[in-house]
Design an enzyme around this catalytic site. Structure first.
Site, PDB file in Angstrom:
ATOM      1  N   GLN A 107       0.862  -0.877   0.565  1.00 28.08           N
ATOM      2  CA  GLN A 107      -0.326   0.367  -0.623  1.00 28.08           C
ATOM      3  C   GLN A 107       0.844   1.427   0.000  1.00 28.08           C
ATOM      4  O   GLN A 107       0.411   2.469  -0.025  1.00 28.08           O
ATOM      5  CB  GLN A 107      -1.178   0.125   1.439  1.00 28.08           C
ATOM      6  CG  GLN A 107      -2.057  -0.866   1.626  1.00 28.08           C
ATOM      7  CD  GLN A 107      -2.645  -1.232   2.778  1.00 28.08           C
ATOM      8  OE1 GLN A 107      -2.467  -1.878   3.850  1.00 28.08           O
ATOM      9  NE2 GLN A 107      -3.274  -0.772   2.323  1.00 28.08           N
ATOM     10  N   HIS A 127      -1.413   1.875  -3.861  1.00 29.01           N
ATOM     11  CA  HIS A 127      -1.682   3.053  -4.639  1.00 29.01           C
ATOM     12  C   HIS A 127      -0.728   4.045  -5.206  1.00 29.01           C
ATOM     13  O   HIS A 127      -0.636   5.110  -4.892  1.00 29.01           O
ATOM     14  CB  HIS A 127      -1.770   3.015  -2.784  1.00 29.01           C
ATOM     15  CG  HIS A 127      -3.068   2.771  -1.999  1.00 29.01           C
ATOM     16  ND1 HIS A 127      -3.540   2.526  -0.750  1.00 29.01           N
ATOM     17  CD2 HIS A 127      -4.033   2.312  -2.777  1.00 29.01           C
ATOM     18  CE1 HIS A 127      -4.198   1.981  -0.421  1.00 29.01           C
ATOM     19  NE2 HIS A 127      -4.832   1.740  -1.699  1.00 29.01           N
TER      20      HIS A 127
HETATM   21  P1  NAD Z   1      -1.920   2.417   8.472  1.00 30.93           P
HETATM   22  O1  NAD Z   1      -0.874   4.188   8.914  1.00 30.93           O
HETATM   23  O2  NAD Z   1      -3.212   3.062   8.422  1.00 30.93           O
HETATM   24  O3  NAD Z   1      -0.785   1.711   9.313  1.00 30.93           O
HETATM   25  C1  NAD Z   1      -0.352   1.046   9.846  1.00 30.93           C
HETATM   26  C2  NAD Z   1       0.012   0.145  11.116  1.00 30.93           C
HETATM   27  O4  NAD Z   1       1.180  -0.118  10.554  1.00 30.93           O
HETATM   28  C3  NAD Z   1      -0.378   0.507  11.996  1.00 30.93           C
HETATM   29  O5  NAD Z   1      -1.552   0.011  12.734  1.00 30.93           O
HETATM   30  C4  NAD Z   1       0.995   0.849  13.304  1.00 30.93           C
HETATM   31  O6  NAD Z   1       0.198   0.061  14.141  1.00 30.93           O
HETATM   32  C5  NAD Z   1       1.881  -0.196  12.724  1.00 30.93           C
HETATM   33  N1  NAD Z   1       3.149   0.627  12.571  1.00 30.93           N
HETATM   34  C6  NAD Z   1       3.549   1.420  12.613  1.00 30.93           C
HETATM   35  N2  NAD Z   1       5.074   1.090  12.375  1.00 30.93           N
HETATM   36  C7  NAD Z   1       4.895  -0.184  12.978  1.00 30.93           C
HETATM   37  C8  NAD Z   1       6.600  -0.492  13.323  1.00 30.93           C
HETATM   38  N3  NAD Z   1       6.976  -0.240  13.347  1.00 30.93           N
HETATM   39  N4  NAD Z   1       6.050  -1.877  13.846  1.00 30.93           N
HETATM   40  C9  NAD Z   1       5.112  -2.645  13.700  1.00 30.93           C
HETATM   41  N5  NAD Z   1       3.451  -2.144  12.991  1.00 30.93           N
HETATM   42  C10 NAD Z   1       3.877  -0.610  12.858  1.00 30.93           C
HETATM   43  O7  NAD Z   1      -0.843   2.225   7.337  1.00 30.93           O
HETATM   44  P2  NAD Z   1      -1.668   0.902   5.793  1.00 30.93           P
HETATM   45  O8  NAD Z   1      -2.584   0.253   6.292  1.00 30.93           O
HETATM   46  O9  NAD Z   1      -0.448   1.092   4.804  1.00 30.93           O
HETATM   47  O10 NAD Z   1      -3.060   2.755   5.012  1.00 30.93           O
HETATM   48  C11 NAD Z   1      -2.723   4.279   5.285  1.00 30.93           C
HETATM   49  C12 NAD Z   1      -2.687   4.357   3.612  1.00 30.93           C
HETATM   50  O11 NAD Z   1      -1.465   5.692   3.901  1.00 30.93           O
HETATM   51  C13 NAD Z   1      -1.909   3.703   3.216  1.00 30.93           C
HETATM   52  O12 NAD Z   1      -2.573   3.114   1.062  1.00 30.93           O
HETATM   53  C14 NAD Z   1      -0.450   4.327   2.128  1.00 30.93           C
HETATM   54  O13 NAD Z   1      -0.451   4.193   0.616  1.00 30.93           O
HETATM   55  C15 NAD Z   1      -0.350   5.352   2.563  1.00 30.93           C
HETATM   56  N6  NAD Z   1       0.633   5.833   3.406  1.00 30.93           N
HETATM   57  C16 NAD Z   1       1.985   5.258   2.633  1.00 30.93           C
HETATM   58  C17 NAD Z   1       3.143   5.608   3.562  1.00 30.93           C
HETATM   59  C18 NAD Z   1       4.371   5.048   2.741  1.00 30.93           C
HETATM   60  O14 NAD Z   1       4.716   5.106   1.752  1.00 30.93           O
HETATM   61  N7  NAD Z   1       5.806   4.774   3.666  1.00 30.93           N
HETATM   62  C19 NAD Z   1       2.671   6.453   4.779  1.00 30.93           C
HETATM   63  C20 NAD Z   1       1.402   7.197   4.921  1.00 30.93           C
HETATM   64  C21 NAD Z   1       0.519   6.754   4.440  1.00 30.93           C
END
Ligand code: NAD
Length: 255
Positions: A107, A127
């Site tokens: 994602q 995405h």
């Molecule tokens: P989300 O933010 O909804 O969920 C992330 C999950 O990861 C959370 O439940 C959190 O508790 C957990 N988490 C965070 N750091 C962690 C770690 N070090 N170890 C274990 N767990 C950890 O993200 P999602 O489910 O990917 O959905 C959000 C949308 O936002 C996605 O569709 C994405 O496109 C976008 N997004 C992308 C990025 C990126 O590309 N890095 C960053 C932020 C949001």
């Protein structure tokens, strides 16, 4: 399935599950990249906690919204340009090198799986990708510094030098249709796997969160690793709550 906190015992159990698997799909969310310095969506300081996301329809119809979208994107550039694959990405790349991984479905929009050495053709970006931009009309690719130059000169939301179409980061915004080829590839990989690992996703964003459900319905084993509970923990065969970098490093056997 009751969740367990990360421990040596469940790392060893998951390593055995992995060794017994023949066709693995790895599904990642924003949690895999937080240890690279990119905040997740819902956590503290999340990308969009201060700003309401800009819907695709608003981007198409409003010059103000296009300008705002690009202002926000340029503000993120120092963080994104500095981000490097972390221990978790490298562990996934190590598991990939064993030849059992069908695909990494992500994602994420940061390109860090590719930077960790996984071939782009094996990373399915549901995405899109924010590290470059595309014309919405003709598909011409633009690099971010190039778009910034065009934006600085015109002061307006950048338009394509070839066709005049709107230039947008190569991401899928809220309200924008999902990319058909990627959805189809993700579906095919999910239906052919015997182990589906969902890593660092809150599993609340659909249709992406439908893939672990599909895997389970198709009799694959479902393993969820996340810092906190997800709505799909109840259907998983194994749930581990912990930090991805150290856990995946232990599972992949990289120090
Ligand atoms: P989300 O933010 O909804 O969920 C992330 C999950 O990861 C959370 O439940 C959190 O508790 C957990 N988490 C965070 N750091 C962690 C770690 N070090 N170890 C274990 N767990 C950890 O993200 P999602 O489910 O990917 O959905 C959000 C949308 O936002 C996605 O569709 C994405 O496109 C976008 N997004 C992308 C990025 C990126 O590309 N890095 C960053 C932020 C949001």
């Amino acid at each position: 399935m009751a969740a367990e906190m990360a421990s040596g015992a469940n790392v060893a159990a998951l390593r055995r599950v992995l060794e017994g698997a023949r066709r693995v799909v790895i599904f990642t969310g924003a949690g895999i990249s937080t240890e690279s310095g990119i905040p997740d969506f819902r956590g503290p300081g999340g990308w969009w906690t201060q700003n309401r996301p800009i819907d695709f329809a608003d981007f198409l119809t409003s010059e103000d919204m296009r300008r705002e979208a690009w202002h926000r994107r340029f503000a993120l550039e120092p963080m994104l340009a500095a981000a490097r694959p972390n221990h978790g990405h490298r562990a996934i790349a190590e598991i990939f090198r064993r030849g059992i991984v069908q695909a990494v479905i992500t994602q994420n929009i940061d390109g860090l799986h590719q930077d960790s050495g996984i071939p782009a053709k094996s990373v399915i970006e549901l995405h899109g990708n924010t590290t470059y931009a595309k014309c919405l009309s003709c598909g011409r690719r633009y690099e971010i510094p190039e778009v910034r130059d065009i934006f600085r000169q015109s002061g307006e939301g950048p338009v394509c030098l070839d066709c005049g179409g709107f230039v947008k980061t190569a991401t899928i915004s809220f309200g924008q249709p999902m990319p058909e080829p990627e959805m189809e590839q993700a579906r095919a990989a999910t239906l052919s796997c015997d182990l589906f690992l969902a890593l660092g996703s809150s599993l609340v964003v659909y249709p992406a969160a439908g893939f672990p459900i599909l895997a389970k319905e198709n009799d694959a084993r479902l393993v969820i690793i996340n810092r906190e509970p997800t709505p799909l923990d109840g259907i998983a065969d194994m749930v581990i709550h912990g930090e991805l970098g150290s856990l995946l490093g232990g599972i992949a056997g990289i120090p």
